[in-house]
Scaffold this motif. Sequence first.
Motif, PDB file in Angstrom:
ATOM      1  N   ILE A 192     -16.175 -46.760 -12.905  1.00  0.00           N
ATOM      2  CA  ILE A 192     -15.890 -45.585 -12.089  1.00  0.00           C
ATOM      3  C   ILE A 192     -14.829 -45.908 -11.033  1.00  0.00           C
ATOM      4  O   ILE A 192     -13.937 -45.089 -10.758  1.00  0.00           O
ATOM      5  N   VAL A 193     -14.894 -47.091 -10.439  1.00  0.00           N
ATOM      6  CA  VAL A 193     -13.864 -47.488  -9.466  1.00  0.00           C
ATOM      7  C   VAL A 193     -12.495 -47.530 -10.135  1.00  0.00           C
ATOM      8  O   VAL A 193     -11.498 -47.009  -9.603  1.00  0.00           O
ATOM      9  N   ALA A 194     -12.421 -48.139 -11.333  1.00  0.00           N
ATOM     10  CA  ALA A 194     -11.154 -48.186 -12.060  1.00  0.00           C
ATOM     11  C   ALA A 194     -10.691 -46.786 -12.443  1.00  0.00           C
ATOM     12  O   ALA A 194      -9.498 -46.455 -12.352  1.00  0.00           O
ATOM     13  N   THR A 195     -11.624 -45.940 -12.864  1.00  0.00           N
ATOM     14  CA  THR A 195     -11.280 -44.568 -13.240  1.00  0.00           C
ATOM     15  C   THR A 195     -10.742 -43.787 -12.045  1.00  0.00           C
ATOM     16  O   THR A 195      -9.810 -42.981 -12.185  1.00  0.00           O
ATOM     17  N   ALA A 196     -11.322 -44.015 -10.865  1.00  0.00           N
ATOM     18  CA  ALA A 196     -10.834 -43.342  -9.660  1.00  0.00           C
ATOM     19  C   ALA A 196      -9.370 -43.701  -9.396  1.00  0.00           C
ATOM     20  O   ALA A 196      -8.560 -42.839  -9.029  1.00  0.00           O
ATOM     21  N   ILE A 228     -21.812 -52.406 -14.118  1.00  0.00           N
ATOM     22  CA  ILE A 228     -20.631 -52.305 -14.980  1.00  0.00           C
ATOM     23  C   ILE A 228     -20.107 -50.870 -15.001  1.00  0.00           C
ATOM     24  O   ILE A 228     -18.892 -50.635 -14.940  1.00  0.00           O
ATOM     25  N   MET A 229     -21.023 -49.901 -15.070  1.00  0.00           N
ATOM     26  CA  MET A 229     -20.586 -48.507 -15.052  1.00  0.00           C
ATOM     27  C   MET A 229     -19.894 -48.164 -13.734  1.00  0.00           C
ATOM     28  O   MET A 229     -18.887 -47.441 -13.720  1.00  0.00           O
ATOM     29  N   ALA A 287     -21.888 -42.199  -7.202  1.00  0.00           N
ATOM     30  CA  ALA A 287     -20.613 -42.783  -7.619  1.00  0.00           C
ATOM     31  C   ALA A 287     -19.694 -41.722  -8.218  1.00  0.00           C
ATOM     32  O   ALA A 287     -18.477 -41.739  -7.990  1.00  0.00           O
ATOM     33  N   LEU A 288     -20.252 -40.791  -8.978  1.00  0.00           N
ATOM     34  CA  LEU A 288     -19.436 -39.702  -9.501  1.00  0.00           C
ATOM     35  C   LEU A 288     -18.882 -38.845  -8.359  1.00  0.00           C
ATOM     36  O   LEU A 288     -17.775 -38.295  -8.465  1.00  0.00           O
ATOM     37  N   GLY A 289     -19.645 -38.762  -7.269  1.00  0.00           N
ATOM     38  CA  GLY A 289     -19.144 -38.058  -6.097  1.00  0.00           C
ATOM     39  C   GLY A 289     -17.881 -38.704  -5.556  1.00  0.00           C
ATOM     40  O   GLY A 289     -16.984 -38.013  -5.041  1.00  0.00           O
ATOM     41  N   GLU A 290     -17.781 -40.030  -5.681  1.00  0.00           N
ATOM     42  CA  GLU A 290     -16.572 -40.728  -5.235  1.00  0.00           C
ATOM     43  C   GLU A 290     -15.381 -40.312  -6.083  1.00  0.00           C
ATOM     44  O   GLU A 290     -14.260 -40.147  -5.575  1.00  0.00           O
ATOM     45  N   PRO A 335     -12.828 -45.849 -18.343  1.00  0.00           N
ATOM     46  CA  PRO A 335     -13.789 -45.305 -19.307  1.00  0.00           C
ATOM     47  C   PRO A 335     -14.368 -46.365 -20.242  1.00  0.00           C
ATOM     48  O   PRO A 335     -15.541 -46.285 -20.618  1.00  0.00           O
ATOM     49  N   ALA A 336     -13.562 -47.362 -20.620  1.00  0.00           N
ATOM     50  CA  ALA A 336     -14.076 -48.420 -21.501  1.00  0.00           C
ATOM     51  C   ALA A 336     -15.177 -49.215 -20.809  1.00  0.00           C
ATOM     52  O   ALA A 336     -16.221 -49.508 -21.414  1.00  0.00           O
TER      53      ALA A 336
END
Length: 391
Positions: free
Chosen positions: A286-290, A281-282, A211-214, A316-317
């Motif tokens: 990550i999708v929102a952060t992207a 949830i995390m 997911a971080l790769g995304e 992040p929240a």
Amino acid sequence: MTSSVRFLRMPEDPRRANFLELFFDLVFVVALAELSQGLIQDLGWSGAFRTLVLLLAMWWIWSITVWVTDLYAPQQPAVQLVVTATMLGSLVMVVALPDAFGERGLVFAGLYVAIHVGRQLFLVLALRGHELQGRSIQVLSWFGVSAVPWIAGALVPDTGRAVLWTLAVAMDYTGAALRYSTPGRRRSPISQFPIVAEHLGERYQQVFIIALGELILVTTMTLGGTGFAADRTAAFVVSFVGTALFWRIYIHRAGELLPATIEAARNPDRVAQTAAGAHLIMLAGIVATAVGDKLVIAHPTEHTQPAWVAVILGGPALFLVGRAGFEYATFARVSRDRWIGVLALAALAPPMLLVPPLVTAIAAIAVLTGIAVADAARARARPPEPPSPPG
């Protein structure tokens, strides 16, 4: 030894994830990228809700596949065929994702149903004569029932589709929570859910890194499409720092201990389910952060809109909320800095409407940095803490 027994994972089988499972995870990178792209095109309450429904559907395909490879021997050709077929179907679903609430709804829903029902039909046939066949029949029954609102929703537009697909997703998740109990049959006993802790823990660790790769994919492509202006390059650097902080906060220390946590738990099934919910949830964060990263890189010094603040700080929240649940599953407690971070991000939202998106992103990074520093200070002050999952 019967064919159904050979089909099951044996104690002597490898306990690590295999390369096919990592290959399968690549589908999830593309799925997350498509979900973030869809959300940025409809950045409102309805768009967020639709993205959540689609994320829950894609996550369920990934989760059930992980549990299948945890229970059944992944080196067996039959299991590899199931995973490969699931991967192909999931890839076509990803192609349909951008228009899942439009003209490609039937493709998306039809493949979702085909993957789950087809997998369980295969298991019912493969496990004939084994006690686990009854459990597979129960799981098949639940997916057969939820198939009705999935397909019906694909045949109606707009609000009707959202309502029916929400019902379908709720049924799928409820079935798992009830251990697929059906009329006339009790819940499947915990003994029928044996967990290979090292494998399952490793799979959740891997999907988080994927997911971080995304995030890296989205930010890199956005910068490439906008050019190397100083403000956009600065925004890209800030986004990368945020990604690195996500990794640091995740891995310290619960992320490192997940396999050992499941192994040490008196109720491994409950711990595994809690960890699964926390990772979901995390991933939503990550999708929102992207989406937020893409907006910050594309519009670093423009006027900040309320929806932009929601994703730049809300991503992040959400990550911290999921990380808090993950920590509870590992240590039966949550560090105060997790909740302080969530409250700080919420408190920052109103004033961030007055500053450019880049400043808002820097404020979010400051909060995450504070949490990472607090983690490091706590680690220096005390010896490494062993996992102590809740009973």
